[in-house]
Motif scaffolding. Structure first.
Motif, PDB file in Angstrom:
ATOM      1  N   ILE A 169      56.534  18.558  42.612  1.00 13.96           N
ATOM      2  CA  ILE A 169      55.430  18.831  43.527  1.00 13.96           C
ATOM      3  C   ILE A 169      55.406  20.317  43.863  1.00 13.96           C
ATOM      4  O   ILE A 169      56.317  20.831  44.521  1.00 13.96           O
ATOM      5  N   PRO A 170      54.388  21.062  43.422  1.00 11.88           N
ATOM      6  CA  PRO A 170      54.315  22.505  43.710  1.00 11.88           C
ATOM      7  C   PRO A 170      53.988  22.753  45.169  1.00 11.88           C
ATOM      8  O   PRO A 170      53.095  22.110  45.742  1.00 11.88           O
ATOM      9  N   ILE A 171      54.694  23.677  45.781  1.00 11.31           N
ATOM     10  CA  ILE A 171      54.455  23.997  47.180  1.00 11.31           C
ATOM     11  C   ILE A 171      54.081  25.463  47.386  1.00 11.31           C
ATOM     12  O   ILE A 171      53.604  25.824  48.461  1.00 11.31           O
ATOM     13  N   SER A 172      54.296  26.287  46.376  1.00  9.13           N
ATOM     14  CA  SER A 172      53.929  27.694  46.496  1.00  9.13           C
ATOM     15  C   SER A 172      53.620  28.242  45.112  1.00  9.13           C
ATOM     16  O   SER A 172      54.382  28.030  44.169  1.00  9.13           O
ATOM     17  N   GLY A 173      52.495  28.943  45.001  1.00 10.52           N
ATOM     18  CA  GLY A 173      52.095  29.564  43.735  1.00 10.52           C
ATOM     19  C   GLY A 173      51.543  30.956  43.983  1.00 10.52           C
ATOM     20  O   GLY A 173      50.561  31.110  44.716  1.00 10.52           O
ATOM     21  N   GLU A 174      52.174  31.956  43.403  1.00  6.88           N
ATOM     22  CA  GLU A 174      51.757  33.345  43.598  1.00  6.88           C
ATOM     23  C   GLU A 174      51.630  34.040  42.253  1.00  6.88           C
ATOM     24  O   GLU A 174      52.434  33.802  41.344  1.00  6.88           O
ATOM     25  N   ARG A 175      50.624  34.901  42.149  1.00  4.49           N
ATOM     26  CA  ARG A 175      50.440  35.666  40.923  1.00  4.49           C
ATOM     27  C   ARG A 175      51.460  36.788  40.856  1.00  4.49           C
ATOM     28  O   ARG A 175      51.768  37.437  41.855  1.00  4.49           O
ATOM     29  N   VAL A 176      51.982  37.027  39.668  1.00  5.04           N
ATOM     30  CA  VAL A 176      52.941  38.109  39.453  1.00  5.04           C
ATOM     31  C   VAL A 176      52.145  39.390  39.217  1.00  5.04           C
ATOM     32  O   VAL A 176      51.516  39.559  38.171  1.00  5.04           O
ATOM     33  N   SER A 177      52.156  40.266  40.194  1.00  7.37           N
ATOM     34  CA  SER A 177      51.394  41.506  40.077  1.00  7.37           C
ATOM     35  C   SER A 177      52.074  42.466  39.119  1.00  7.37           C
ATOM     36  O   SER A 177      53.231  42.274  38.714  1.00  7.37           O
ATOM     37  N   LEU A 178      51.363  43.533  38.783  1.00 11.87           N
ATOM     38  CA  LEU A 178      51.870  44.476  37.788  1.00 11.87           C
ATOM     39  C   LEU A 178      53.034  45.317  38.308  1.00 11.87           C
ATOM     40  O   LEU A 178      53.821  45.840  37.515  1.00 11.87           O
ATOM     41  N   ASP A 179      53.159  45.445  39.624  1.00 11.59           N
ATOM     42  CA  ASP A 179      54.234  46.256  40.180  1.00 11.59           C
ATOM     43  C   ASP A 179      55.470  45.434  40.519  1.00 11.59           C
ATOM     44  O   ASP A 179      56.418  45.969  41.101  1.00 11.59           O
ATOM     45  N   LYS A 180      55.478  44.155  40.157  1.00 11.88           N
ATOM     46  CA  LYS A 180      56.620  43.293  40.426  1.00 11.88           C
ATOM     47  C   LYS A 180      56.928  42.456  39.194  1.00 11.88           C
ATOM     48  O   LYS A 180      56.084  42.267  38.315  1.00 11.88           O
TER      49      LYS A 180
END
Length: 487
Positions: A169-180
């Motif tokens: 069950i996914p609880i957090s989803g964040e895009r991986v930015s170019l500076d990280k």
């Protein structure tokens, strides 16, 4: 199942849906209808086709408005709107966390983190596109693509038996930015999750399982700061670790004491000392194949650190898992695991291996979301809209988990051999087949749409400005001084 229990499950599912509905401050009705159409999708291959679903009683343009307004951060007062969007995401995490019961067989909550690619090679007007890792089925091709990557943190529920359906069950989803990097984003997600006192696993024993990318020094050092978190991460078979230095009280010398002991090369068996623990067990696969599992564990192992990341203060348990068949031949390459954390003694080597095996359920979740929930089918030039869509897909998957006890097994003609009472058949696909019936019976908190009439459209002679084309950005590797390099 008794009628009382079934009615109680319906009430719980309705409460869960009402809480999700209350989390959306804008276009809540369209967002709820979109979640239902997505969770009950059995034939749509594009986002616009979801408007043909009976659970979405609106026109197709309401889909795109719901996506853009679901986690809206575009306003004149950008700072306040961003804070509201973050609070909205935190509220959704709290709502989803209520679906997870306290584990009974194991004394900890199990989490998994990984990164999944979102390829957009032809979206020239989409900002912040870069080169991403994507496995390729053609031998010899490089596993790269162009687009975005998303770091997903999910919770792995406790299974009733070893062959239970794979749920993550996914609880957090964040895009991986170019500076990280993906590891840095994953570390931030775990930090936010562990520090939220409103979640019911706060200050309770938690275990995070991750792949070899998360066995690097920087990630393990940051996560070791959490007193109630234990990391079980796979590591490459060419890593070099060290034993803890021997304590010699009779031969104390002046100066800084020795911090590392003898060298332990995973690729050189001659450098291994005798394991502190040896466990042998057997496992039967779903097809009835008997496997012999040998688990070796070395305690109080160390890895090289830096001046800022003093890893000698964070010893770990090193585990080697070797699986063979009845003839003694290796089934696959031996696997190395790192178990690190202040409470790692509470996790035995066998439990650590079993927990890591459940990590592969997150791969099933990625595949299901992309094949059945259209996770990578939303073609938009707006980065924020793409991020909103990823979170809506995660919520749709959580709805399937919340309704799995209400679903009825609807086997295909070639699946009639499956027993309806079996826990192995209540997979996300099986629940999705019956989701439309469930919502039709229990109803929806969303209000019915009202006819608004036809829009006047653009003024004659009005011309739209062309979107800006963005270049593909290649991440630059961070240089590491030779003195800080570690195996």
């Amino acid at each position: 199942m008794p009628k009382f229990n079934y009615n109680q499950l319906i009430t719980q599912f309705q409460d869960f849906r009402q809480k999700i509905y209350n989390c959306f401050e804008s276009c809540s009705d369209a967002c709820m209808n979109l979640l239902d159409a997505l969770a009950g999708n059995t034939g749509a291959n594009s986002i616009a086709e979801l408007s043909l679903n009976p659970l979405f009683p609106r026109s197709y343009n309401s889909i795109y408005k719901a996506i853009s307004e679901s986690f809206n951060t575009t306003s004149q007062d950008t700072s306040n709107k961003v804070e509201e969007a973050e609070e909205e995401k935190d509220n959704l995490i709290r709502v989803i966390s209520e679906l997870i019961d306290q584990p009974q067989k194991r004394p900890f909550y199990l989490f998994a983190t990984d990164t999944t690619p979102h390829p957009r090679p032809y979206a020239k007007t989409l900002a912040e596109r870069g080169y991403i890792y994507q496995p390729n089925t053609i031998k010899g091709n490089k596993p790269i693509n162009i687009g975005h990557s998303y770091s997903i943190l999910s919770i792995l529920p406790e299974k009733k038996n070893a062959n239970a359906a794979p749920w993550s069950i996914p609880i957090s989803g964040e895009r991986v930015s170019l500076d990280k990097s993906s590891v840095e984003v994953g570390s931030e997600q775990i930090q936010a999750l562990m520090c939220d006192s409103s979640l019911h696993w706060h200050e309770k024993l938690c275990v995070l399982v991750a792949d070899s990318a998360y066995s690097q020094r920087s990630f393990l050092f940051e996560q070791s700061k959490h007193q109630n978190l234990v990391i079980v991460a796979r590591c490459r078979s060419n890593r070099i670790f060290y034993q803890s230095p021997p304590v010699e009280e009779s031969k104390k010398k002046r100066g800084c004491p020795k911090k590392y002991g003898e060298r332990f090369d995973l690729a050189d068996a001659e450098t291994w000392h005798l394991p502190d623990e040896t466990t042998q067990t057997q496992q039967t696969t779903r097809k009835g194949r008997l496997l012999n599992i040998t688990i070796l564990a070395w305690h109080q192992m160390l890895m090289r650190g830096t001046k800022e990341q003093k890893m000698y203060r964070h010893p770990f348990t090193l585990i080697r898992v070797h699986v063979t068949d009845n003839t003694g031949n290796s089934v696959w390459k031996p696997m190395w695991l790192i178990v690190i954390g202040n409470q790692r003694q509470q996790i035995s080597a066998t439990v650590a291996y079993q927990s890591f095996r459940q990590r592969f359920d997150i791969e099933h979740m990625f595949r299901f979301c992309k094949q059945h929930l259209l996770m990578t089918e939303f073609q938009t030039p707006d980065v924020k809209h793409e991020e909103n869509w990823i979170r809506l897909v995660m919520l749709a998957y959580a709805q399937l988990w919340a309704s799995k006890d209400l679903a009825t097994h609807l086997p295909r003609p070639w699946e009639r051999y499956l027993k309806p009472e079996s826990d192995t058949i209540m997979t996300p696909s099986a629940v999705q087949r019956d989701f439309q019936r469930i919502i039709s019976e229990i109803g929806t908190p969303a209000r019915s749409p009202k006819t608004r009439g036809n829009s006047i459209g653009r003024v004659q002679g009005q011309a739209q400005t062309q979107r800006t084309k963005h270049p593909i950005v290649k991440k630059q590797s961070k240089p590491t001084p030779d003195k800080q390099k570690a195996a």
